[in-house]
Design an enzyme around this catalytic site. Structure first.
Site, PDB file in Angstrom:
ATOM      1  N   GLY A 113      -2.324  -4.651  -7.359  1.00 41.19           N
ATOM      2  CA  GLY A 113      -3.626  -5.286  -7.188  1.00 41.19           C
ATOM      3  C   GLY A 113      -3.541  -6.353  -6.115  1.00 41.19           C
ATOM      4  O   GLY A 113      -2.448  -6.696  -5.638  1.00 41.19           O
ATOM      5  N   LYS A 114      -4.663  -6.863  -5.701  1.00 44.23           N
ATOM      6  CA  LYS A 114      -4.693  -7.987  -4.756  1.00 44.23           C
ATOM      7  C   LYS A 114      -6.058  -8.641  -4.839  1.00 44.23           C
ATOM      8  O   LYS A 114      -7.048  -7.970  -5.165  1.00 44.23           O
ATOM      9  CB  LYS A 114      -4.457  -7.479  -3.328  1.00 44.23           C
ATOM     10  CG  LYS A 114      -3.884  -8.524  -2.393  1.00 44.23           C
ATOM     11  CD  LYS A 114      -2.397  -8.668  -2.591  1.00 44.23           C
ATOM     12  CE  LYS A 114      -1.787  -9.711  -1.696  1.00 44.23           C
ATOM     13  NZ  LYS A 114      -0.305  -9.634  -1.751  1.00 44.23           N
ATOM     14  N   GLY A 115      -6.098  -9.923  -4.549  1.00 42.60           N
ATOM     15  CA  GLY A 115      -7.373 -10.621  -4.557  1.00 42.60           C
ATOM     16  C   GLY A 115      -7.523 -11.474  -3.318  1.00 42.60           C
ATOM     17  O   GLY A 115      -6.533 -11.779  -2.632  1.00 42.60           O
TER      18      GLY A 115
END
Ligand code: NAD
Length: 424
Positions: A113-115
């Site tokens: 994931g990444k934000g």
């Protein structure tokens, strides 16, 4: 280095296209069918949120935040959150898929994931940063959690940011949930060894690669680009292990000493003067040229897209150990492979950081903390296994290490998807 960005170079530098090129190559070699390729490629969830924040001067501003969960096939999504004015969904999406492959190569039970939040932390007060962090956390709170998605620091976020996220999440849950993020301060459930983990992982990978060249650390010259967390720690640990760190390159200059730089003194010099240049025990050298000198190991640990179709032919290192994410473009890969440069690809070489993040999550869930020796020993085991999985695939399928690393990753994630089956 690059005079102007032509459309071809823009494509070469696009992180999403770069990830796709590596993905397609590995999927082809693995003979994955179209359906599986679609499942592997498509992010599981993409969230865009509005973050209203009251600024210190009384103005109300609305920021945009993203969280992309690329895969949850092997476990919760895992990956950092970056704050920058130019964050795009495309970038976050590419970085999320990168995390899926990195966690799979390390064989840790995570997806990817990444934000990101579009904001400029350089012009924001600590109070504004806290409010933006807490509101962003509240906006994505249903989609994060120790078993769902576990954020971590990335560009312009740090252990304080993680402490705010952990607190916000905990307040909503009416209990302290340390395992919702990693990269926390030690006093709030952070792990020993996390600060050095990525640099240490690079060193472990480089040591494995050296064995293939029958070289020992004391025979080996090293050039490091980027003297920050990854490059600085790698240089410090490697010089302690006996490597000769001949050259360090920063954004404002480079320093060289044929007999090896004293890294601790260089760190002190940087702390005192704000720069590595004019270090008494070295000569200043041209930063553009320094990366192309003959050496045993080159560690690009600064930023993406530094080794490209335009300059890869000039690399004269035996081993290229990618401390940074994406320092080589896809067209550069081909040139390096043709020139027999032994590349330790980013999804293997810099996986030490997420591995110790995994240890942090394990320790938080156990409520039982390990000493640094144990963290480092377990990190070494994971890095060495990852190295041999990748080089083993490379030899078996007669492909370069980058392709092999992606093959290992895709194979592992595809296998998990097959075992789970498609829920309908
Ligand atoms: P950092 O900001 O601590 O260090 C980067 C250093 O590179 C800085 O000292 C900066 O001045 C220098 N730099 C910037 N541009 C440069 C240039 N053009 N030439 C030479 N030096 C330059 O960042 P970091 O955490 O060390 O991350 C570096 C890279 O490693 C990034 O690609 C990051 O995504 C990747 N990475 C970091 C971690 C981690 O645990 N920190 C984990 C995996 C990957």
């Amino acid at each position: 280095m690059i005079a102007e960005a032509t459309p071809a170079l823009e494509r070469e530098f696009n992180p999403w296209l770069a990830a796709e090129a590596r993905f397609n190559n590995a999927a082809e070699k693995l003979g994955l069918d179209d359906g599986m390729r679609k499942v592997l490629k498509t992010p599981t969830r993409e969230i865009t949120v509005a973050i209203p924040v009251m600024l210190d001067d009384g103005r109300l501003e609305v920021f945009t935040g993203y969280r992309v969960q690329h895969s949850i096939a092997r476990g919760p999504a895992k990956g950092g959150i970056r704050y920058a004015p130019d964050v795009t969904l495309d970038e976050v999406r590419a970085l999320a898929s990168w995390m899926t492959w990195k966690c799979a190569v390390a064989n840790i039970p995570y997806g990817g994931g990444k934000g990101g939040v579009i904001c400029d932390p350089n012009v924001m007060s600590l109070g504004e940063l806290e409010r933006i962090t807490r509101r962003y956390t509240a906006a994505i709170i249903d989609f994060i959690g120790p078993e769902i998605d576990v954020p971590a620091p990335d560009m312009n976020t740090n252990e304080q940011t993680m402490a705010w996220i952990m607190d916000t999440y905990s307040m909503h849950n009416r209990q302290t949930v340390t395992a919702v993020v990693t990269g926390k301060p030690i006093d709030l459930g952070g792990s020993q060894g996390r600060t050095e983990a990525t640099g240490r992982g690079c060193m472990i990978a480089a040591l494995e690669a050296l064995k293939r060249f029958n070289l020992s650390p004391s025979d080996s010259s090293v050039v490091v680009q980027g003297f920050g967390n990854v490059g600085g720690m790698a240089a410090k640990l490697m010089s302690r292990t006996g490597f000769k760190i001949n050259t360090v390159i920063e954004y404002d200059g480079a320093v060289h000493n044929n007999h090896g730089l004293d890294i601790l003194k260089l760190m002190q010099h940087k702390k005192e003067t704000g720069s590595i240049i004019d270090f008494a025990e070295a000569e200043n050298v041209d930063r553009e040229e320094a990366m192309f000198q003959p050496c045993d190991i080159l560690i690009p640990a600064a930023k993406e897209n530094v080794i490209t179709s335009q300059n890869a032919h000039r690399i004269r290192a035996k081993i290229l150990c990618e401390g940074a994410n994406g320092p080589c473009t896809a067209p550069a890969d081909e040139i390096l492979a043709a020139n027999n440069v032994f590349v330790i690809p980013d999804i293997l070489a810099n996986g030490g950081g997420v591995t110790v993040s995994y240890f942090e999550w394990v320790q938080d869930r156990q409520g039982f903390f390990w000493n640094e020796e144990l963290v480092n020993a377990r990190l070494e085991e994971i890095m060495v296994n990852g190295f041999h999985a990748v080089t083993g695939y490379g030899e078996k399928h007669k492909v370069d290490n980058r392709t092999a690393a992606y093959m290992v990753a895709l194979d592992r994630v595809a296998f998990a998807i097959k075992l789970r089956g498609i829920y309908a």
